[in-house]
Design a protein around this motif. Structure first.
Motif, mmCIF file in Angstrom:
data_model
loop_
_atom_site.group_PDB
_atom_site.id
_atom_site.type_symbol
_atom_site.label_atom_id
_atom_site.label_comp_id
_atom_site.label_asym_id
_atom_site.label_seq_id
_atom_site.Cartn_x
_atom_site.Cartn_y
_atom_site.Cartn_z
ATOM 1 N N ILE A 268 -5.701 7.723 5.500
ATOM 2 C CA ILE A 268 -5.350 8.356 6.771
ATOM 3 C C ILE A 268 -5.423 7.334 7.902
ATOM 4 O O ILE A 268 -4.573 7.304 8.802
ATOM 5 N N GLY A 269 -6.431 6.462 7.863
ATOM 6 C CA GLY A 269 -6.537 5.400 8.865
ATOM 7 C C GLY A 269 -5.349 4.469 8.829
ATOM 8 O O GLY A 269 -4.798 4.092 9.882
ATOM 9 N N LEU A 270 -4.919 4.102 7.636
ATOM 10 C CA LEU A 270 -3.757 3.228 7.483
ATOM 11 C C LEU A 270 -2.496 3.897 8.022
ATOM 12 O O LEU A 270 -1.744 3.298 8.803
ATOM 13 N N LEU A 271 -2.270 5.140 7.619
ATOM 14 C CA LEU A 271 -1.043 5.841 8.001
ATOM 15 C C LEU A 271 -1.002 6.191 9.486
ATOM 16 O O LEU A 271 0.082 6.335 10.063
ATOM 17 N N SER A 272 -2.167 6.318 10.096
ATOM 18 C CA SER A 272 -2.216 6.697 11.514
ATOM 19 C C SER A 272 -2.318 5.492 12.443
ATOM 20 O O SER A 272 -2.533 5.640 13.643
ATOM 21 N N GLY A 273 -2.175 4.274 11.873
ATOM 22 C CA GLY A 273 -2.109 3.083 12.711
ATOM 23 C C GLY A 273 -3.439 2.520 13.161
ATOM 24 O O GLY A 273 -3.491 1.801 14.166
ATOM 25 N N LYS A 274 -4.507 2.803 12.418
ATOM 26 C CA LYS A 274 -5.830 2.311 12.825
ATOM 27 C C LYS A 274 -6.045 0.836 12.468
ATOM 28 O O LYS A 274 -6.906 0.176 13.051
ATOM 29 N N PHE A 275 -5.293 0.324 11.506
ATOM 30 C CA PHE A 275 -5.541 -1.041 11.014
ATOM 31 C C PHE A 275 -4.552 -2.073 11.537
ATOM 32 O O PHE A 275 -4.905 -3.244 11.687
ATOM 33 N N LEU A 276 -3.323 -1.655 11.756
ATOM 34 C CA LEU A 276 -2.275 -2.594 12.143
ATOM 35 C C LEU A 276 -1.789 -2.305 13.556
ATOM 36 O O LEU A 276 -1.628 -1.140 13.945
ATOM 37 N N LYS A 277 -1.525 -3.358 14.317
ATOM 38 C CA LYS A 277 -1.009 -3.187 15.675
ATOM 39 C C LYS A 277 0.403 -2.617 15.641
ATOM 40 O O LYS A 277 0.790 -1.815 16.485
ATOM 41 N N ASN A 278 1.166 -3.063 14.664
ATOM 42 C CA ASN A 278 2.545 -2.606 14.505
ATOM 43 C C ASN A 278 2.653 -1.887 13.169
ATOM 44 O O ASN A 278 2.700 -2.522 12.121
ATOM 45 N N ASN A 279 2.687 -0.559 13.203
ATOM 46 C CA ASN A 279 2.666 0.186 11.948
ATOM 47 C C ASN A 279 3.976 0.062 11.167
ATOM 48 O O ASN A 279 4.056 0.490 10.015
ATOM 49 N N LYS A 280 5.002 -0.546 11.776
ATOM 50 C CA LYS A 280 6.224 -0.816 11.018
ATOM 51 C C LYS A 280 5.983 -1.881 9.958
ATOM 52 O O LYS A 280 6.803 -2.062 9.052
ATOM 53 N N LYS A 281 4.847 -2.574 10.080
ATOM 54 C CA LYS A 281 4.477 -3.553 9.059
ATOM 55 C C LYS A 281 4.262 -2.880 7.702
ATOM 56 O O LYS A 281 4.280 -3.538 6.662
ATOM 57 N N MET A 282 4.043 -1.551 7.734
ATOM 58 C CA MET A 282 3.896 -0.834 6.462
ATOM 59 C C MET A 282 5.160 -0.956 5.630
ATOM 60 O O MET A 282 5.102 -0.966 4.395
ATOM 61 N N ASP A 283 6.302 -1.032 6.296
ATOM 62 C CA ASP A 283 7.566 -1.210 5.560
ATOM 63 C C ASP A 283 7.555 -2.527 4.790
ATOM 64 O O ASP A 283 8.068 -2.614 3.669
ATOM 65 N N THR A 284 6.963 -3.558 5.404
ATOM 66 C CA THR A 284 6.852 -4.861 4.745
ATOM 67 C C THR A 284 5.923 -4.779 3.546
ATOM 68 O O THR A 284 6.223 -5.290 2.463
ATOM 69 N N ILE A 285 4.784 -4.129 3.737
ATOM 70 C CA ILE A 285 3.787 -4.024 2.671
ATOM 71 C C ILE A 285 4.332 -3.244 1.475
ATOM 72 O O ILE A 285 4.081 -3.592 0.324
ATOM 73 N N TRP A 286 5.090 -2.177 1.757
ATOM 74 C CA TRP A 286 5.521 -1.265 0.696
ATOM 75 C C TRP A 286 6.915 -1.566 0.138
ATOM 76 O O TRP A 286 7.339 -0.932 -0.818
ATOM 77 N N GLU A 287 7.611 -2.517 0.717
ATOM 78 C CA GLU A 287 8.964 -2.802 0.230
ATOM 79 C C GLU A 287 8.896 -3.467 -1.153
ATOM 80 O O GLU A 287 8.266 -4.518 -1.319
ATOM 81 N N PRO A 288 9.554 -2.886 -2.165
ATOM 82 C CA PRO A 288 9.547 -3.506 -3.495
ATOM 83 C C PRO A 288 10.124 -4.914 -3.431
ATOM 84 O O PRO A 288 11.127 -5.160 -2.760
ATOM 85 N N VAL A 289 9.463 -5.839 -4.096
ATOM 86 C CA VAL A 289 9.885 -7.237 -4.068
ATOM 87 C C VAL A 289 10.895 -7.503 -5.179
ATOM 88 O O VAL A 289 10.638 -7.227 -6.353
ATOM 89 N N LYS A 290 12.045 -8.034 -4.793
ATOM 90 C CA LYS A 290 13.086 -8.359 -5.770
ATOM 91 C C LYS A 290 12.795 -9.692 -6.441
ATOM 92 O O LYS A 290 12.275 -10.617 -5.819
ATOM 93 N N LEU A 291 13.140 -9.769 -7.714
ATOM 94 C CA LEU A 291 13.089 -11.041 -8.421
ATOM 95 C C LEU A 291 14.297 -11.877 -8.016
ATOM 96 O O LEU A 291 15.199 -11.396 -7.313
ATOM 97 N N ASN A 292 14.327 -13.103 -8.467
ATOM 98 C CA ASN A 292 15.422 -14.016 -8.091
ATOM 99 C C ASN A 292 16.792 -13.482 -8.488
ATOM 100 O O ASN A 292 17.794 -13.772 -7.831
ATOM 101 N N ASN A 293 16.846 -12.689 -9.562
ATOM 102 C CA ASN A 293 18.136 -12.167 -10.028
ATOM 103 C C ASN A 293 18.511 -10.837 -9.376
ATOM 104 O O ASN A 293 19.497 -10.200 -9.765
ATOM 105 N N GLY A 294 17.718 -10.399 -8.392
ATOM 106 C CA GLY A 294 18.049 -9.190 -7.644
ATOM 107 C C GLY A 294 17.516 -7.902 -8.236
ATOM 108 O O GLY A 294 17.722 -6.828 -7.667
ATOM 109 N N THR A 295 16.804 -7.969 -9.368
ATOM 110 C CA THR A 295 16.250 -6.769 -9.989
ATOM 111 C C THR A 295 14.789 -6.588 -9.587
ATOM 112 O O THR A 295 14.188 -7.451 -8.947
#
Length: 369
Positions: A268-295
């Motif tokens: 709840i603290g994470l989702l409500s912005g208690k830890f990060l100044k910019n909660n859009k950074k959650m998109d960075t944290i949760w974005e699936p990382v692609k391998l070199n071949n795009g999968t």
């Protein structure tokens, strides 16, 4: 007219409350059925909707020999779920301009092989670095301690080129702990306590080993036993208590103990912005990382991708991030549905993320379709 409105509101409230209670009862009945079928001694379940705890339940037995029931304050080992604290710590330091996830590790770590120098922090977080593993099936390689294992792992060849494969191993998080401590000028545990746990009053969170004496901590059990000849784990019928030791220089990787309710505070603290100044950074944290071949790649099954320390259920409808620890503890956040389900058990060998997905269908009927 006013009286009629009040009566209607009361009826709506009572109807919604009854529906909620019926749903809770159905979920508990389902969970009890799973516990019986999988022979799970004890567990905790917390359901969060719209950043509010709908209910918290403790079921079964925490300590089998003494028949001690599981309570909401029973402390469970959550193993690799600890990586989410590491992930947020890295982004917190990035917000402080002390590092960047796109930096090469050579910017922070000296005396590493030439083939390691261009590997990035992002590749460490996502297990796409290709680095050799500092652990084997018996523990730290060489069985001579953490420093010796670090010397030995640097002499091993890469598993793959960086970004080519998802290869889950502890070397990545061993290095991340060193980087976090160097950039923050603090021990890792002190940093996360100050910048995460203390921020939301998370007091029942500990780093240590399974044999440490902690009030209300339950043992971890398993029906599996390792064959010493083949190192394979074979499932038997006898319940055993397991013992795990988590190296102090790798608590970024595993070794955390807490309760489901305390984990709920953190989420709840994470989702409500208690830890990060910019909660859009959650998109960075949760974005699936692609391998070199795009999968994408991950643990397999539901967990078909991996982000920055977070396993991902990557799908168009109702995607989720779903950390898993020790084959016994898990939680899933369904961001588009504002739903989180936490399930901690004391039996290694269960598949808690699959149980969570089935519980999720009580709230999202078309989940998985």
């Amino acid at each position: 007219m006013e009286i009629k409105k009040i009566v209607v509101l009361i009826l709506l409230f009572c109807g919604n409350f009854a529906f909620s209670q019926n749903r809770k009862s159905e979920i508990i009945d389902y969970l009890k059925k799973e516990m019986t079928e999988q022979q799970i001694p004890g567990c905790q379940l917390v359901v969060i909707k719209d950043n509010k705890v709908l209910f918290s339940e403790a079921l079964g037995i925490a300590n089998v020999p003494f028949s001690i029931p599981t309570k909401t304050n029973t402390i469970f080992s959550i193993n690799s779920i600890a990586k989410v604290f590491t992930s947020v710590a890295i982004i917190q330091l990035e917000e402080q301009n002390k590092l960047s996830i796109n930096d090469p590790i050579s910017k922070y770590i000296d005396s590493i092989p030439e083939t390691w120098k261009k590997i990035t922090l992002k590749q460490l977080l996502s297990h796409t670095s290709g680095l050799p593993d500092i652990e084997d099936e018996k523990g730290l390689i060489g069985n001579m301690g953490q420093d010796s294992a670090w010397v030995k792992v640097k002499k091993l060849p890469l598993q793959s080129e960086a970004g080519e494969k998802f290869y889950y191993n502890a070397t990545n998080y061993y290095i991340l702990q060193r980087i976090i401590e160097k950039c923050s000028l603090n021990k890792f545990e002190d940093f996360v306590r100050k910048n995460q746990f203390d921020v939301i009053g998370m007091k029942q969170i500990y780093y240590g080993n399974s044999y440490d004496v902690i009030k209300n901590k339950c043992p971890t059990y398993s029906y599996y036993q390792q064959d010493k000849a083949t190192n394979e784990y074979i499932k038997g019928t006898k319940l055993r208590e397991t013992y795990e030791e988590f190296p102090s220089k790798m608590i970024t990787d595993a070794g955390a103990f807490t309760t489901a309710e305390e984990m709920a505070k953190w989420i709840i603290g994470l989702l409500s912005g208690k830890f990060l100044k910019n909660n859009k950074k959650m998109d960075t944290i949760w974005e699936p990382v692609k391998l070199n071949n795009g999968t994408y790649d991950g643990f397999g099954g539901l967990l078909n991708a991996y982000a920055l320390g977070w396993p991902v259920i990557n799908r168009q409808n109702h995607p989720a991030v779903a950390p898993l620890g020790g084959g016994r503890a898990a939680f899933a956040i369904y961001p588009k549905d504002n739903l989180t389900i936490i399930l901690f058990t004391n039996l290694t060998g269960t598949i808690p993320n699959e149980i969570i997905e089935k519980i999720g269908k009580f709230y999202i009927p078309n989940l998985g379709n």
